[in-house]
Design a protein around this motif. Structure first.
Motif, PDB file in Angstrom:
ATOM      1  N   PRO A  31      14.745  83.969  86.097  1.00 14.72           N
ATOM      2  CA  PRO A  31      14.517  83.036  84.976  1.00 14.72           C
ATOM      3  C   PRO A  31      13.997  83.764  83.738  1.00 14.72           C
ATOM      4  CG  PRO A  31      13.615  82.163  87.023  1.00 14.72           C
ATOM      5  CD  PRO A  31      13.992  83.587  87.293  1.00 14.72           C
ATOM      6  N   ASN A  32      14.402  83.255  82.564  1.00 12.44           N
ATOM      7  CA  ASN A  32      13.988  83.802  81.275  1.00 12.44           C
ATOM      8  C   ASN A  32      14.418  85.251  81.066  1.00 12.44           C
ATOM      9  OD1 ASN A  32      12.651  81.314  80.787  1.00 12.44           O
ATOM     10  ND2 ASN A  32      10.806  82.091  81.824  1.00 12.44           N
ATOM     11  N   GLN A  33      15.433  85.671  81.805  1.00 10.28           N
ATOM     12  CA  GLN A  33      15.979  87.011  81.657  1.00 10.28           C
ATOM     13  C   GLN A  33      17.499  86.901  81.512  1.00 10.28           C
ATOM     14  OE1 GLN A  33      14.333  89.827  81.333  1.00 10.28           O
ATOM     15  NE2 GLN A  33      12.278  89.045  81.805  1.00 10.28           N
ATOM     16  N   SER A 143      14.144  83.311  91.367  1.00  7.19           N
ATOM     17  CA  SER A 143      15.208  84.311  91.410  1.00  7.19           C
ATOM     18  C   SER A 143      15.943  84.256  92.749  1.00  7.19           C
ATOM     19  CB  SER A 143      14.635  85.714  91.178  1.00  7.19           C
ATOM     20  OG  SER A 143      13.651  86.015  92.169  1.00  7.19           O
TER      21      SER A 143
END
Length: 227
Positions: A31-33, A143
């Motif tokens: 997340p957020n990547q 993830s």
């Protein structure tokens, strides 16, 4: 023996590769990547790779305490130990096979099999423990976790070493058979063979010479002049 000498070096190569390469676990969809970002975690290093550009950067900081977990620490100790023990077992096995001697040393080959069997167990235990705790080890929340090829190679190498060690330990069976086999005494004919021909004639001139001298009783074996 041949089976053990073929399987164990292959197992050593796979185990050594699995020990060094940083891909025991693959973390993706973080997340957020970026969606193509993948983290590859081994027992010594963590690498970061972008699938779109294939940019790879290792030596990432361990922010989640991944390397402090017990399965990882155990693998760091037992995997190198397994490699060293495998090398020792192969050296002992080389002394017991018949590559440069007429007869193999079954006892030495059997001991080498036990050493290689132990080396396979030393690498199988951390690989199994890591697999069992794969989804419990620290990872970014949300993830996706996947088994890496390094862990698979460690598994395969461990199994090959165990099977090769078992093949070499069968040499103990032949060693026991050799010790239990009765030792037959030498045949009387074999012992008397060289002595019984000590007085035999070797050429016709000896026969003629003995007949002139009246020493025809030199040998009890028949000769041409007796016919």
């Amino acid at each position: 023996m041949i089976v053990g000498l073929v399987l164990c070096p292959c197992g050593l190569l796979l185990t050594f590769t699995g020990t060094l390469t940083p891909k025991w676990r693959q973390v993706s969809l973080i997340p957020n990547q970026p969606i193509d970002l993948i983290l590859e975690q081994g027992i010594w290093d963590v690498c970061r790779e972008r699938q779109s550009s294939h940019d790879r950067l290792c030596g990432q900081a361990d922010e989640l305490g991944y390397f402090e977990q017990v399965p990882v620490r155990v693998a760091q100790g037992m995997m190198p130990t397994s490699v060293v023990v495998t090398l020792l077992g192969l050296v002992v096995a080389a002394l017991g096979v018949r590559c440069w001697q007429e007869e193999p040393q079954h006892l030495v080959a059997g001991v080498a099999g036990l050493v290689l069997l132990l080396s396979g167990l030393l690498s199988l235990v951390p690989a199994s423990w890591y697999t069992h705790e794969l989804w419990a080890l620290p990872a970014p929340t949300g993830s996706t976790l996947v088994v890496g090829y390094s862990l698979v190679l460690s598994y395969l190498g461990s199994c090959l070493e165990i099977f090769g060690g078992l093949a070499l330990t069968l040499s103990f069976h032949q060693c026991c058979k050799d010790h239990r086999a009765p030792k037959l005494p030498p045949s009387p004919l074999t012992e008397a063979g060289p002595q019984s021909t000590a007085g035999a004639y070797h050429n016709p001139w000896d026969v003629l010479e003995d007949e002139r001298d009246g020493q025809h009783q030199r040998s009890t074996l028949p000769c041409d002049s007796d016919l």
